[in-house]
Motif scaffolding. Sequence first.
Motif, PDB file in Angstrom:
ATOM      1  N   PRO A  55       0.791  -1.023   0.048  1.00 11.96           N
ATOM      2  CA  PRO A  55      -0.202  -0.045   0.057  1.00 11.96           C
ATOM      3  C   PRO A  55       0.788   1.308  -0.233  1.00 11.96           C
ATOM      4  CG  PRO A  55      -0.186  -0.999   2.190  1.00 11.96           C
ATOM      5  CD  PRO A  55       0.677  -2.010   1.160  1.00 11.96           C
ATOM      6  N   SER A  56       0.372   2.412  -0.493  1.00  7.39           N
ATOM      7  CA  SER A  56       1.158   3.437  -0.630  1.00  7.39           C
ATOM      8  C   SER A  56       1.330   4.265   0.768  1.00  7.39           C
ATOM      9  CB  SER A  56       0.284   4.602  -1.591  1.00  7.39           C
ATOM     10  OG  SER A  56      -0.904   5.256  -0.962  1.00  7.39           O
ATOM     11  N   PRO A  57       2.451   5.043   1.013  1.00 11.17           N
ATOM     12  CA  PRO A  57       2.488   5.726   2.143  1.00 11.17           C
ATOM     13  C   PRO A  57       1.465   6.705   2.602  1.00 11.17           C
ATOM     14  CG  PRO A  57       4.568   5.898   0.806  1.00 11.17           C
ATOM     15  CD  PRO A  57       3.318   5.238   0.009  1.00 11.17           C
ATOM     16  N   VAL A  58       0.741   7.194   1.687  1.00 13.87           N
ATOM     17  CA  VAL A  58      -0.259   7.870   1.990  1.00 13.87           C
ATOM     18  C   VAL A  58      -1.633   7.196   2.591  1.00 13.87           C
ATOM     19  CG1 VAL A  58      -2.207   9.357   1.138  1.00 13.87           C
ATOM     20  CG2 VAL A  58       0.263   9.717   0.458  1.00 13.87           C
ATOM     21  N   PHE A  59      -1.704   5.919   2.007  1.00 14.63           N
ATOM     22  CA  PHE A  59      -2.914   5.270   2.562  1.00 14.63           C
ATOM     23  C   PHE A  59      -2.647   4.618   3.939  1.00 14.63           C
ATOM     24  CE2 PHE A  59      -5.111   0.828   2.011  1.00 14.63           C
ATOM     25  CZ  PHE A  59      -6.224   1.381   2.446  1.00 14.63           C
ATOM     26  N   VAL A  60      -1.313   4.270   4.176  1.00 14.63           N
ATOM     27  CA  VAL A  60      -0.767   3.916   5.466  1.00 14.63           C
ATOM     28  C   VAL A  60      -0.837   4.884   6.582  1.00 14.63           C
ATOM     29  CG1 VAL A  60       1.164   2.926   6.821  1.00 14.63           C
ATOM     30  CG2 VAL A  60       0.935   2.092   4.591  1.00 14.63           C
ATOM     31  N   TYR A  61      -0.442   6.147   6.116  1.00 13.10           N
ATOM     32  CA  TYR A  61      -0.734   7.312   7.132  1.00 13.10           C
ATOM     33  C   TYR A  61      -2.250   7.468   7.278  1.00 13.10           C
ATOM     34  CZ  TYR A  61      -1.296  12.016   8.454  1.00 13.10           C
ATOM     35  OH  TYR A  61      -1.645  13.238   8.835  1.00 13.10           O
ATOM     36  N   GLU A  62      -3.018   7.334   6.344  1.00 10.61           N
ATOM     37  CA  GLU A  62      -4.637   7.690   6.786  1.00 10.61           C
ATOM     38  C   GLU A  62      -5.191   6.623   7.541  1.00 10.61           C
ATOM     39  OE1 GLU A  62      -6.249   7.676   2.845  1.00 10.61           O
ATOM     40  OE2 GLU A  62      -5.897   9.816   2.518  1.00 10.61           O
ATOM     41  N   THR A  63      -4.622   5.365   7.410  1.00 11.23           N
ATOM     42  CA  THR A  63      -5.001   4.078   8.265  1.00 11.23           C
ATOM     43  C   THR A  63      -4.489   4.378   9.718  1.00 11.23           C
ATOM     44  OG1 THR A  63      -4.837   2.556   6.394  1.00 11.23           O
ATOM     45  CG2 THR A  63      -4.853   1.704   8.550  1.00 11.23           C
ATOM     46  N   ALA A  64      -3.085   4.755   9.719  1.00 10.48           N
ATOM     47  CA  ALA A  64      -2.575   5.107  11.208  1.00 10.48           C
ATOM     48  C   ALA A  64      -3.466   6.308  11.762  1.00 10.48           C
ATOM     49  CB  ALA A  64      -1.276   5.462  11.005  1.00 10.48           C
ATOM     50  N   LEU A 223      -0.239  -5.803  19.970  1.00 10.83           N
ATOM     51  CA  LEU A 223      -0.005  -5.225  18.394  1.00 10.83           C
ATOM     52  C   LEU A 223       0.541  -6.612  17.992  1.00 10.83           C
ATOM     53  CD1 LEU A 223       2.551  -2.523  19.894  1.00 10.83           C
ATOM     54  CD2 LEU A 223       0.260  -2.389  18.539  1.00 10.83           C
ATOM     55  N   GLY A 224       0.981  -7.618  18.623  1.00 15.54           N
ATOM     56  CA  GLY A 224       1.433  -8.965  17.731  1.00 15.54           C
ATOM     57  C   GLY A 224       0.074  -9.308  17.162  1.00 15.54           C
ATOM     58  N   TYR A 225      -1.165  -9.327  17.845  1.00 16.28           N
ATOM     59  CA  TYR A 225      -2.296  -9.604  17.445  1.00 16.28           C
ATOM     60  C   TYR A 225      -2.812  -8.888  15.929  1.00 16.28           C
ATOM     61  CZ  TYR A 225      -7.697  -9.740  17.080  1.00 16.28           C
ATOM     62  OH  TYR A 225      -8.643  -9.590  16.427  1.00 16.28           O
ATOM     63  N   LEU A 226      -2.628  -7.716  16.048  1.00 17.06           N
ATOM     64  CA  LEU A 226      -2.629  -6.798  14.985  1.00 17.06           C
ATOM     65  C   LEU A 226      -2.162  -7.338  13.669  1.00 17.06           C
ATOM     66  CD1 LEU A 226      -2.966  -3.061  16.213  1.00 17.06           C
ATOM     67  CD2 LEU A 226      -4.834  -4.473  15.195  1.00 17.06           C
ATOM     68  N   LEU A 227      -0.865  -7.702  13.712  1.00 15.20           N
ATOM     69  CA  LEU A 227      -0.143  -8.211  12.803  1.00 15.20           C
ATOM     70  C   LEU A 227      -0.849  -9.368  12.140  1.00 15.20           C
ATOM     71  CD1 LEU A 227       3.547  -7.843  14.198  1.00 15.20           C
ATOM     72  CD2 LEU A 227       2.570  -6.658  12.246  1.00 15.20           C
ATOM     73  N   VAL A 228      -1.260 -10.197  12.963  1.00 12.68           N
ATOM     74  CA  VAL A 228      -1.887 -11.593  12.503  1.00 12.68           C
ATOM     75  C   VAL A 228      -3.154 -11.185  11.942  1.00 12.68           C
ATOM     76  CG1 VAL A 228      -2.948 -13.735  13.227  1.00 12.68           C
ATOM     77  CG2 VAL A 228      -0.617 -12.794  14.096  1.00 12.68           C
ATOM     78  N   VAL A 241       1.460  -0.301  10.027  1.00 11.59           N
ATOM     79  CA  VAL A 241       0.852   0.451  11.044  1.00 11.59           C
ATOM     80  C   VAL A 241       1.222  -0.099  12.477  1.00 11.59           C
ATOM     81  CG1 VAL A 241      -0.725   1.867  12.402  1.00 11.59           C
ATOM     82  CG2 VAL A 241      -0.976   1.932  10.014  1.00 11.59           C
ATOM     83  N   ALA A 242       0.833  -1.660  12.499  1.00 11.41           N
ATOM     84  CA  ALA A 242       1.301  -2.319  13.866  1.00 11.41           C
ATOM     85  C   ALA A 242       3.054  -2.270  13.775  1.00 11.41           C
ATOM     86  CB  ALA A 242       0.558  -3.559  13.884  1.00 11.41           C
ATOM     87  N   MET A 243       3.631  -2.598  12.616  1.00 13.51           N
ATOM     88  CA  MET A 243       5.161  -2.713  12.873  1.00 13.51           C
ATOM     89  C   MET A 243       5.820  -1.523  12.966  1.00 13.51           C
ATOM     90  SD  MET A 243       5.586  -4.739   9.180  1.00 13.51           S
ATOM     91  CE  MET A 243       7.492  -4.779   9.205  1.00 13.51           C
ATOM     92  N   ILE A 244       5.143  -0.397  12.772  1.00 14.53           N
ATOM     93  CA  ILE A 244       5.746   0.983  13.002  1.00 14.53           C
ATOM     94  C   ILE A 244       5.297   1.411  14.477  1.00 14.53           C
ATOM     95  CG2 ILE A 244       5.583   3.392  12.867  1.00 14.53           C
ATOM     96  CD1 ILE A 244       4.665   2.910   9.776  1.00 14.53           C
ATOM     97  N   ALA A 245       4.350   0.810  14.831  1.00 14.88           N
ATOM     98  CA  ALA A 245       4.069   0.960  16.517  1.00 14.88           C
ATOM     99  C   ALA A 245       4.992   0.211  17.239  1.00 14.88           C
ATOM    100  CB  ALA A 245       2.539   0.898  16.774  1.00 14.88           C
ATOM    101  N   ILE A 246       5.199  -1.141  16.789  1.00 17.96           N
ATOM    102  CA  ILE A 246       6.141  -1.833  17.588  1.00 17.96           C
ATOM    103  C   ILE A 246       7.618  -1.298  17.466  1.00 17.96           C
ATOM    104  CG2 ILE A 246       7.440  -4.233  17.572  1.00 17.96           C
ATOM    105  CD1 ILE A 246       4.713  -5.410  16.480  1.00 17.96           C
ATOM    106  N   GLY A 247       8.149  -1.005  16.531  1.00 13.14           N
ATOM    107  CA  GLY A 247       9.348  -0.394  16.370  1.00 13.14           C
ATOM    108  C   GLY A 247       9.489   0.977  17.254  1.00 13.14           C
ATOM    109  N   LEU A 248       8.449   1.848  17.202  1.00 14.82           N
ATOM    110  CA  LEU A 248       8.702   2.971  17.948  1.00 14.82           C
ATOM    111  C   LEU A 248       8.625   2.908  19.472  1.00 14.82           C
ATOM    112  CD1 LEU A 248       6.194   5.395  15.899  1.00 14.82           C
ATOM    113  CD2 LEU A 248       8.716   5.680  16.210  1.00 14.82           C
ATOM    114  N   VAL A 249       7.733   1.842  19.791  1.00 18.72           N
ATOM    115  CA  VAL A 249       7.578   1.800  21.272  1.00 18.72           C
ATOM    116  C   VAL A 249       9.068   1.004  21.764  1.00 18.72           C
ATOM    117  CG1 VAL A 249       6.576   0.361  23.100  1.00 18.72           C
ATOM    118  CG2 VAL A 249       5.223   1.406  21.512  1.00 18.72           C
ATOM    119  N   GLY A 250       9.401   0.133  21.082  1.00 17.98           N
ATOM    120  CA  GLY A 250      10.927  -0.641  21.362  1.00 17.98           C
ATOM    121  C   GLY A 250      11.990   0.572  21.312  1.00 17.98           C
ATOM    122  N   PHE A 251      11.986   1.402  20.307  1.00 19.49           N
ATOM    123  CA  PHE A 251      13.082   2.371  20.384  1.00 19.49           C
ATOM    124  C   PHE A 251      12.890   3.415  21.404  1.00 19.49           C
ATOM    125  CE2 PHE A 251      14.410   6.861  19.145  1.00 19.49           C
ATOM    126  CZ  PHE A 251      15.598   6.676  18.759  1.00 19.49           C
TER     127      PHE A 251
END
Length: 272
Positions: A55-64, A223-228, A241-251
């Motif tokens: 999906p496009s970055p714009v679509f992912v941004y809108e979903t987030a 968040l893991g459930y969201l991935l599945v 979006v879930a991957m970005i959230a996981i990375g941000l929280v871990g960072f």
Amino acid sequence: MAAISETSGHAGPRFSWPSRKRIGIGLTAFILPVALLVLWWVASDRGWLAEQILPSPVFVYETARDMIASGEILYHTAVSLRRVVIGFAIGAALGLSLGVAMGLSERVEDYVKPLFLAFAQIPTLGWIPLLMLLVGIDETLKIIVIAKGALVPMALNTFTGIRNVSPRYLEVGHALRFSRWQRLRLIVLPGAVPSIFTGIRYGLTHSWTSLVGVELLASSEGLGYLLVWGRQMFWLDTVIVAMIAIGLVGFIMDKSLNNTETLIQRWKKGEA
């Protein structure tokens, strides 16, 4: 009366602008993420892959944006964080106690360390099938898996830190007739603080990755459930979006611990 030099006396804290080198390093860190974002944008815009796959970055941004506005991503993040806090607290406490025991007693080390090292060689996720049979797939399973992820690095780094305390410090404690508790509290543990913090950082990282793994296999929230769920429904925007959230929280967690360690260990600057 002689003039007082501006540089004499006790100087208070002064603000200093970041050096050009530090600014350059900070800007360099953004080169690769920006390049990947541009490549992602071009690939989706030119249709190199189907939108269902990329999906496009714009679509992912809108979903987030929609998931933040509805509170969905915040809810699942809160669930995952609650599990990590509980599991990490249990695992870190057990690891600290075990590391202190092995570090202070050679007898405990001889009896416990070989079995513990064998236990540590088994990946955290490798315990899940057995634990499912013993405790089911509810919250207990997730807490145990997360705790195990924190226990191993915490115990090993605490043990290493205690064993690396300089014997000269222990001799000073003996000369001052410190009790066993005083030596532990005033000499051993402060000397092992850098290694203990390393164990905390690695333990928290392992706990977070273990959490995502166990949520991928047995969870209805987090968040893991969201991935599945996103993969099953082929909602790749939700997965990203879930991957970005996981990375941000871990960072953020790792950066916060790093800053805390720097603050606590500020006395080390005087040794340079």
